[in-house]
Write a protein that holds these residues in place. Structure first.
Motif, PDB file in Angstrom:
ATOM      1  N   SER A  10      42.089   0.253 125.609  1.00 23.30           N
ATOM      2  CA  SER A  10      41.028  -0.666 126.021  1.00 23.30           C
ATOM      3  C   SER A  10      40.510  -0.318 127.413  1.00 23.30           C
ATOM      4  O   SER A  10      41.250   0.199 128.255  1.00 23.30           O
ATOM      5  CB  SER A  10      41.550  -2.104 126.014  1.00 23.30           C
ATOM      6  OG  SER A  10      42.094  -2.444 124.760  1.00 23.30           O
TER       7      SER A  10
ATOM      8  N   GLY B  91      35.717  -4.236 129.133  1.00 25.20           N
ATOM      9  CA  GLY B  91      34.947  -3.594 128.075  1.00 25.20           C
ATOM     10  C   GLY B  91      35.593  -3.804 126.728  1.00 25.20           C
ATOM     11  O   GLY B  91      36.440  -4.692 126.561  1.00 25.20           O
ATOM     12  N   PRO B  92      35.202  -3.014 125.752  1.00 21.50           N
ATOM     13  CA  PRO B  92      35.747  -3.161 124.405  1.00 21.50           C
ATOM     14  C   PRO B  92      37.266  -2.980 124.375  1.00 21.50           C
ATOM     15  O   PRO B  92      37.836  -2.221 125.165  1.00 21.50           O
ATOM     16  CB  PRO B  92      35.046  -2.048 123.615  1.00 21.50           C
ATOM     17  CG  PRO B  92      33.829  -1.724 124.404  1.00 21.50           C
ATOM     18  CD  PRO B  92      34.208  -1.935 125.832  1.00 21.50           C
TER      19      PRO B  92
ATOM     20  N   GLY C  80      39.024  -1.120 116.969  1.00 19.44           N
ATOM     21  CA  GLY C  80      38.305  -1.584 118.145  1.00 19.44           C
ATOM     22  C   GLY C  80      37.656  -2.938 117.930  1.00 19.44           C
ATOM     23  O   GLY C  80      37.285  -3.296 116.808  1.00 19.44           O
ATOM     24  N   TYR C  81      37.535  -3.691 119.037  1.00 20.15           N
ATOM     25  CA  TYR C  81      36.846  -4.979 118.995  1.00 20.15           C
ATOM     26  C   TYR C  81      35.919  -5.045 120.204  1.00 20.15           C
ATOM     27  O   TYR C  81      36.354  -4.895 121.357  1.00 20.15           O
ATOM     28  CB  TYR C  81      37.851  -6.131 119.041  1.00 20.15           C
ATOM     29  CG  TYR C  81      37.196  -7.493 119.092  1.00 20.15           C
ATOM     30  CD1 TYR C  81      36.601  -8.039 117.966  1.00 20.15           C
ATOM     31  CD2 TYR C  81      37.173  -8.234 120.280  1.00 20.15           C
ATOM     32  CE1 TYR C  81      35.987  -9.293 118.006  1.00 20.15           C
ATOM     33  CE2 TYR C  81      36.579  -9.484 120.323  1.00 20.15           C
ATOM     34  CZ  TYR C  81      35.987 -10.004 119.195  1.00 20.15           C
ATOM     35  OH  TYR C  81      35.381 -11.252 119.243  1.00 20.15           O
ATOM     36  N   ASP C  82      34.642  -5.276 119.959  1.00 25.82           N
ATOM     37  CA  ASP C  82      33.659  -5.331 121.038  1.00 25.82           C
ATOM     38  C   ASP C  82      32.875  -6.640 120.956  1.00 25.82           C
ATOM     39  O   ASP C  82      32.013  -6.804 120.099  1.00 25.82           O
ATOM     40  CB  ASP C  82      32.692  -4.145 120.937  1.00 25.82           C
ATOM     41  CG  ASP C  82      31.816  -4.005 122.173  1.00 25.82           C
ATOM     42  OD1 ASP C  82      31.780  -4.944 122.999  1.00 25.82           O
ATOM     43  OD2 ASP C  82      31.163  -2.948 122.323  1.00 25.82           O
TER      44      ASP C  82
ATOM     45  N   GLY D 263      28.238  -7.428 117.522  1.00 28.13           N
ATOM     46  CA  GLY D 263      29.623  -7.320 117.969  1.00 28.13           C
ATOM     47  C   GLY D 263      30.608  -7.494 116.827  1.00 28.13           C
ATOM     48  O   GLY D 263      30.238  -7.872 115.713  1.00 28.13           O
TER      49      GLY D 263
ATOM     50  N   TRP E 115      34.419  -6.032 114.879  1.00 29.76           N
ATOM     51  CA  TRP E 115      35.498  -5.080 114.663  1.00 29.76           C
ATOM     52  C   TRP E 115      34.987  -3.784 114.048  1.00 29.76           C
ATOM     53  O   TRP E 115      34.150  -3.805 113.157  1.00 29.76           O
ATOM     54  CB  TRP E 115      36.543  -5.672 113.713  1.00 29.76           C
ATOM     55  CG  TRP E 115      37.189  -6.910 114.225  1.00 29.76           C
ATOM     56  CD1 TRP E 115      36.783  -8.205 114.020  1.00 29.76           C
ATOM     57  CD2 TRP E 115      38.362  -6.983 115.027  1.00 29.76           C
ATOM     58  NE1 TRP E 115      37.628  -9.068 114.659  1.00 29.76           N
ATOM     59  CE2 TRP E 115      38.620  -8.353 115.284  1.00 29.76           C
ATOM     60  CE3 TRP E 115      39.234  -6.029 115.547  1.00 29.76           C
ATOM     61  CZ2 TRP E 115      39.695  -8.783 116.031  1.00 29.76           C
ATOM     62  CZ3 TRP E 115      40.314  -6.448 116.308  1.00 29.76           C
ATOM     63  CH2 TRP E 115      40.537  -7.815 116.543  1.00 29.76           C
TER      64      TRP E 115
ATOM     65  N   ARG F 297      32.184 -10.501 114.224  1.00 31.71           N
ATOM     66  CA  ARG F 297      33.064 -11.106 115.221  1.00 31.71           C
ATOM     67  C   ARG F 297      33.616 -12.449 114.772  1.00 31.71           C
ATOM     68  O   ARG F 297      34.639 -12.904 115.292  1.00 31.71           O
ATOM     69  CB  ARG F 297      32.326 -11.251 116.545  1.00 31.71           C
ATOM     70  CG  ARG F 297      31.120 -12.180 116.491  1.00 31.71           C
ATOM     71  CD  ARG F 297      30.280 -12.051 117.748  1.00 31.71           C
ATOM     72  NE  ARG F 297      31.037 -12.365 118.946  1.00 31.71           N
ATOM     73  CZ  ARG F 297      30.552 -12.215 120.189  1.00 31.71           C
ATOM     74  NH1 ARG F 297      29.332 -11.713 120.355  1.00 31.71           N
ATOM     75  NH2 ARG F 297      31.278 -12.539 121.233  1.00 31.71           N
TER      76      ARG F 297
END
Length: 265
Positions: free
Chosen positions: A48, A52-53, A66-68, A74, A76, A95
Protein backbone atom coordinates in the motif's frame (compact mmCIF):
# COMPACT_ATOMS: atom_id res chain seq x y z
CA UNK A 1 -8.76 -16.14 32.66
CA UNK A 2 -11.33 -16.63 35.40
CA UNK A 3 -14.97 -15.58 35.03
CA UNK A 4 -14.72 -12.71 37.53
CA UNK A 5 -11.56 -11.49 35.78
CA UNK A 6 -13.42 -11.37 32.47
CA UNK A 7 -16.19 -9.38 34.13
CA UNK A 8 -13.64 -6.85 35.48
CA UNK A 9 -11.90 -6.70 32.09
CA UNK A 10 -15.10 -5.50 30.46
CA UNK A 11 -16.17 -3.29 33.34
CA UNK A 12 -14.78 -0.16 31.65
CA UNK A 13 -16.26 -0.97 28.25
CA UNK A 14 -19.41 0.44 26.78
CA UNK A 15 -21.51 -1.77 24.54
CA UNK A 16 -21.96 -0.33 21.06
CA UNK A 17 -25.03 -0.64 18.89
CA UNK A 18 -24.59 -2.67 15.72
CA UNK A 19 -27.00 -4.19 13.25
CA UNK A 20 -27.21 -7.57 11.62
CA UNK A 21 -28.11 -6.86 8.00
CA UNK A 22 -29.72 -9.18 5.48
CA UNK A 23 -29.53 -9.80 2.65
CA UNK A 24 -25.81 -9.36 2.98
CA UNK A 25 -25.44 -8.21 -0.62
CA UNK A 26 -26.98 -4.81 0.28
CA UNK A 27 -25.14 -4.26 3.57
CA UNK A 28 -22.60 -1.78 2.17
CA UNK A 29 -18.83 -2.05 1.95
CA UNK A 30 -17.73 -2.62 5.55
CA UNK A 31 -14.25 -2.64 7.10
CA UNK A 32 -11.53 -3.51 4.54
CA UNK A 33 -9.32 -4.87 7.35
CA UNK A 34 -11.55 -7.95 7.24
CA UNK A 35 -9.80 -8.76 3.96
CA UNK A 36 -6.33 -7.32 4.28
CA UNK A 37 -5.50 -8.55 7.78
CA UNK A 38 -6.41 -12.07 6.68
CA UNK A 39 -4.09 -11.80 3.67
CA UNK A 40 -1.32 -10.43 5.88
CA UNK A 41 -1.73 -13.41 8.19
CA UNK A 42 -1.41 -15.69 5.15
CA UNK A 43 1.98 -14.22 4.28
CA UNK A 44 0.92 -11.67 1.66
CA UNK A 45 3.00 -8.50 1.42
CA UNK A 46 1.60 -5.04 2.06
CA UNK A 47 2.35 -2.84 -0.94
CA UNK A 48 0.00 0.00 0.00
CA UNK A 49 0.99 3.59 -0.61
CA UNK A 50 0.73 6.24 2.08
CA UNK A 51 -2.53 8.16 1.60
CA UNK A 52 -3.14 6.12 -1.54
CA UNK A 53 -4.59 2.85 -2.75
CA UNK A 54 -4.30 -0.24 -0.56
CA UNK A 55 -2.62 -3.28 -2.12
CA UNK A 56 -1.41 -6.73 -1.05
CA UNK A 57 0.66 -9.13 -3.16
CA UNK A 58 0.74 -12.91 -2.85
CA UNK A 59 3.95 -14.60 -1.62
CA UNK A 60 4.81 -15.74 -5.17
CA UNK A 61 4.05 -12.21 -6.51
CA UNK A 62 1.57 -13.56 -9.05
CA UNK A 63 -1.63 -12.01 -7.60
CA UNK A 64 -2.36 -8.47 -6.49
CA UNK A 65 -5.42 -7.47 -4.47
CA UNK A 66 -6.02 -3.72 -4.50
CA UNK A 67 -8.61 -1.34 -3.09
CA UNK A 68 -8.82 2.28 -4.22
CA UNK A 69 -11.44 4.53 -2.58
CA UNK A 70 -9.88 7.73 -3.95
CA UNK A 71 -11.16 7.53 -7.52
CA UNK A 72 -14.61 7.22 -9.04
CA UNK A 73 -16.20 4.78 -9.04
CA UNK A 74 -13.42 3.15 -7.02
CA UNK A 75 -13.41 -0.27 -5.49
CA UNK A 76 -11.56 -3.58 -5.71
CA UNK A 77 -9.24 -4.89 -8.41
CA UNK A 78 -7.79 -8.39 -8.24
CA UNK A 79 -5.21 -9.15 -10.91
CA UNK A 80 -3.42 -12.43 -11.53
CA UNK A 81 -0.49 -12.79 -13.90
CA UNK A 82 -0.41 -15.57 -16.46
CA UNK A 83 1.25 -18.76 -15.27
CA UNK A 84 2.31 -22.10 -16.68
CA UNK A 85 -1.21 -23.52 -16.44
CA UNK A 86 -3.33 -20.39 -16.03
CA UNK A 87 -4.11 -17.39 -18.23
CA UNK A 88 -4.02 -13.85 -16.89
CA UNK A 89 -7.28 -12.82 -15.25
CA UNK A 90 -8.84 -9.77 -13.62
CA UNK A 91 -11.79 -9.25 -11.27
CA UNK A 92 -13.23 -5.82 -10.44
CA UNK A 93 -15.81 -5.15 -7.73
CA UNK A 94 -17.50 -1.89 -6.74
CA UNK A 95 -16.64 -0.14 -3.48
CA UNK A 96 -20.04 -1.00 -1.98
CA UNK A 97 -19.46 -4.73 -2.44
CA UNK A 98 -19.60 -6.08 1.14
CA UNK A 99 -16.17 -7.10 2.41
CA UNK A 100 -17.60 -10.45 3.51
CA UNK A 101 -18.48 -11.25 -0.10
CA UNK A 102 -15.18 -9.96 -1.50
CA UNK A 103 -13.42 -12.06 1.14
CA UNK A 104 -15.06 -15.15 -0.28
CA UNK A 105 -12.90 -14.56 -3.34
CA UNK A 106 -9.70 -13.28 -1.68
CA UNK A 107 -9.67 -15.92 1.07
CA UNK A 108 -9.82 -18.59 -1.65
CA UNK A 109 -6.71 -17.08 -3.26
CA UNK A 110 -4.79 -17.49 0.00
CA UNK A 111 -5.80 -21.12 0.57
CA UNK A 112 -4.90 -24.32 -1.29
CA UNK A 113 -7.28 -25.20 -4.09
CA UNK A 114 -9.82 -27.93 -3.31
CA UNK A 115 -9.50 -31.22 -5.19
CA UNK A 116 -13.24 -31.15 -5.95
CA UNK A 117 -14.39 -29.88 -9.34
CA UNK A 118 -15.83 -26.35 -8.89
CA UNK A 119 -19.47 -25.58 -9.67
CA UNK A 120 -20.27 -21.86 -9.67
CA UNK A 121 -24.04 -22.35 -9.79
CA UNK A 122 -24.42 -25.00 -7.06
CA UNK A 123 -24.20 -22.55 -4.10
CA UNK A 124 -26.84 -20.35 -5.73
CA UNK A 125 -29.20 -23.22 -6.44
CA UNK A 126 -28.79 -24.50 -2.89
CA UNK A 127 -30.11 -21.14 -1.65
CA UNK A 128 -33.08 -21.30 -4.06
CA UNK A 129 -31.86 -18.70 -6.52
CA UNK A 130 -33.88 -18.64 -9.73
CA UNK A 131 -31.74 -19.84 -12.64
CA UNK A 132 -32.38 -19.81 -16.38
CA UNK A 133 -30.39 -20.29 -19.56
CA UNK A 134 -31.29 -17.94 -22.41
CA UNK A 135 -29.18 -18.12 -25.55
CA UNK A 136 -25.49 -17.58 -24.80
CA UNK A 137 -26.12 -16.87 -21.11
CA UNK A 138 -26.64 -18.45 -17.75
CA UNK A 139 -28.49 -16.24 -15.26
CA UNK A 140 -29.24 -16.58 -11.57
CA UNK A 141 -31.20 -14.17 -9.36
CA UNK A 142 -31.67 -14.18 -5.60
CA UNK A 143 -35.10 -15.01 -4.11
CA UNK A 144 -35.70 -11.38 -3.09
CA UNK A 145 -34.63 -10.19 -6.55
CA UNK A 146 -31.86 -7.82 -5.46
CA UNK A 147 -28.72 -9.81 -6.38
CA UNK A 148 -27.74 -11.60 -9.56
CA UNK A 149 -24.99 -13.56 -11.25
CA UNK A 150 -24.55 -14.10 -14.95
CA UNK A 151 -22.20 -15.72 -17.42
CA UNK A 152 -22.44 -13.98 -20.76
CA UNK A 153 -20.88 -14.73 -24.14
CA UNK A 154 -21.50 -12.44 -27.10
CA UNK A 155 -21.65 -13.57 -30.76
CA UNK A 156 -17.95 -12.76 -31.24
CA UNK A 157 -16.98 -15.19 -28.48
CA UNK A 158 -16.11 -12.58 -25.87
CA UNK A 159 -17.25 -13.83 -22.45
CA UNK A 160 -17.33 -12.62 -18.86
CA UNK A 161 -18.88 -13.20 -15.46
CA UNK A 162 -21.11 -10.38 -14.23
CA UNK A 163 -22.66 -10.06 -10.77
CA UNK A 164 -23.89 -7.52 -8.25
CA UNK A 165 -26.84 -6.22 -6.26
CA UNK A 166 -29.11 -3.15 -6.25
CA UNK A 167 -32.34 -1.70 -4.91
CA UNK A 168 -34.74 1.13 -5.75
CA UNK A 169 -32.91 3.59 -3.48
CA UNK A 170 -29.72 3.51 -5.55
CA UNK A 171 -27.71 1.26 -3.25
CA UNK A 172 -25.68 -1.35 -5.04
CA UNK A 173 -22.53 -2.54 -6.71
CA UNK A 174 -21.37 -4.66 -9.62
CA UNK A 175 -18.59 -7.18 -10.14
CA UNK A 176 -16.95 -8.29 -13.38
CA UNK A 177 -14.65 -11.29 -13.83
CA UNK A 178 -12.80 -12.09 -17.04
CA UNK A 179 -13.70 -15.46 -18.53
CA UNK A 180 -10.23 -16.78 -17.65
CA UNK A 181 -10.84 -16.36 -13.90
CA UNK A 182 -10.36 -19.80 -12.29
CA UNK A 183 -13.67 -21.50 -11.64
CA UNK A 184 -12.85 -22.27 -8.01
CA UNK A 185 -12.36 -18.53 -7.41
CA UNK A 186 -15.70 -17.66 -9.03
CA UNK A 187 -17.38 -20.41 -6.99
CA UNK A 188 -15.89 -19.03 -3.77
CA UNK A 189 -17.40 -15.67 -4.69
CA UNK A 190 -20.82 -17.13 -5.53
CA UNK A 191 -20.82 -19.06 -2.24
CA UNK A 192 -20.22 -15.87 -0.25
CA UNK A 193 -22.76 -13.96 -2.36
CA UNK A 194 -25.52 -16.53 -1.78
CA UNK A 195 -24.84 -17.12 1.91
CA UNK A 196 -27.98 -16.49 3.99
CA UNK A 197 -25.88 -15.40 6.99
CA UNK A 198 -26.39 -11.71 7.85
CA UNK A 199 -23.39 -9.40 8.23
CA UNK A 200 -22.78 -6.86 10.98
CA UNK A 201 -22.53 -3.12 10.52
CA UNK A 202 -22.12 -0.35 13.13
CA UNK A 203 -24.78 2.26 13.71
CA UNK A 204 -24.65 4.90 10.99
CA UNK A 205 -23.19 2.51 8.42
CA UNK A 206 -26.37 0.70 7.40
CA UNK A 207 -27.70 1.73 3.96
CA UNK A 208 -31.20 3.16 3.83
CA UNK A 209 -33.04 0.56 1.82
CA UNK A 210 -36.53 -0.85 1.74
CA UNK A 211 -35.01 -4.20 0.71
CA UNK A 212 -32.92 -4.91 3.80
CA UNK A 213 -33.88 -6.30 7.20
CA UNK A 214 -31.97 -5.37 10.33
CA UNK A 215 -31.66 -6.74 13.84
CA UNK A 216 -30.20 -4.48 16.53
CA UNK A 217 -27.48 -6.00 18.72
CA UNK A 218 -25.20 -4.64 21.45
CA UNK A 219 -21.55 -5.54 21.04
CA UNK A 220 -18.48 -4.82 23.17
CA UNK A 221 -15.38 -3.56 21.30
CA UNK A 222 -13.43 -6.43 22.84
CA UNK A 223 -15.86 -8.88 21.24
CA UNK A 224 -15.32 -7.36 17.80
CA UNK A 225 -11.56 -7.56 18.31
CA UNK A 226 -11.76 -11.16 19.52
CA UNK A 227 -13.81 -12.23 16.50
CA UNK A 228 -11.31 -10.63 14.14
CA UNK A 229 -8.37 -12.19 15.97
CA UNK A 230 -9.99 -15.61 15.73
CA UNK A 231 -10.17 -15.23 11.96
CA UNK A 232 -6.57 -13.99 11.75
CA UNK A 233 -5.24 -16.72 14.02
CA UNK A 234 -6.94 -19.38 11.91
CA UNK A 235 -5.17 -17.97 8.83
CA UNK A 236 -1.80 -17.95 10.60
CA UNK A 237 -2.23 -21.49 11.84
CA UNK A 238 -3.18 -22.81 8.41
CA UNK A 239 -0.30 -20.92 6.75
CA UNK A 240 2.22 -22.26 9.27
CA UNK A 241 0.90 -25.81 8.82
CA UNK A 242 1.33 -25.57 5.04
CA UNK A 243 4.83 -24.16 5.41
CA UNK A 244 5.81 -26.93 7.82
CA UNK A 245 4.38 -29.61 5.54
CA UNK A 246 6.33 -28.28 2.53
CA UNK A 247 9.57 -27.60 4.37
CA UNK A 248 12.48 -29.74 3.16
CA UNK A 249 13.00 -32.57 5.63
CA UNK A 250 16.78 -32.28 5.30
CA UNK A 251 16.82 -28.73 6.59
CA UNK A 252 18.59 -28.15 9.90
CA UNK A 253 16.15 -27.52 12.69
CA UNK A 254 16.71 -24.10 14.29
CA UNK A 255 17.57 -23.94 17.94
CA UNK A 256 14.69 -23.23 20.30
CA UNK A 257 13.90 -19.55 20.51
CA UNK A 258 16.12 -18.61 17.54
CA UNK A 259 13.31 -18.18 15.03
CA UNK A 260 10.96 -15.24 15.37
CA UNK A 261 8.48 -13.77 12.98
CA UNK A 262 7.99 -10.06 13.31
CA UNK A 263 4.43 -9.01 12.54
CA UNK A 264 4.23 -6.01 10.26
CA UNK A 265 1.87 -3.37 11.54
Amino acid sequence: MKRNQRRDWRAGEQAEQHYLVEPRSLAGGGDVRHIFEYLRACGWQDKSKRSGPLAFVSPDRSIRVGYDPFVQPGGWTIHSKAGAHQDEWIAMLGRQAPVEIVAGLTDALARPRSAHAPDVWAPLQEQRWETRRPSGQFNARSPEGTAWMQFYEDPSGQAMWWSGANDQQGNGWTAVFTASTPMHVVQAFSTALASPEPVMRPRGRVPHSSKIRTTSVSVFPSQLSAWQQTRIQAARTATWARWAANRPRTATRPAAGSHHVRARR
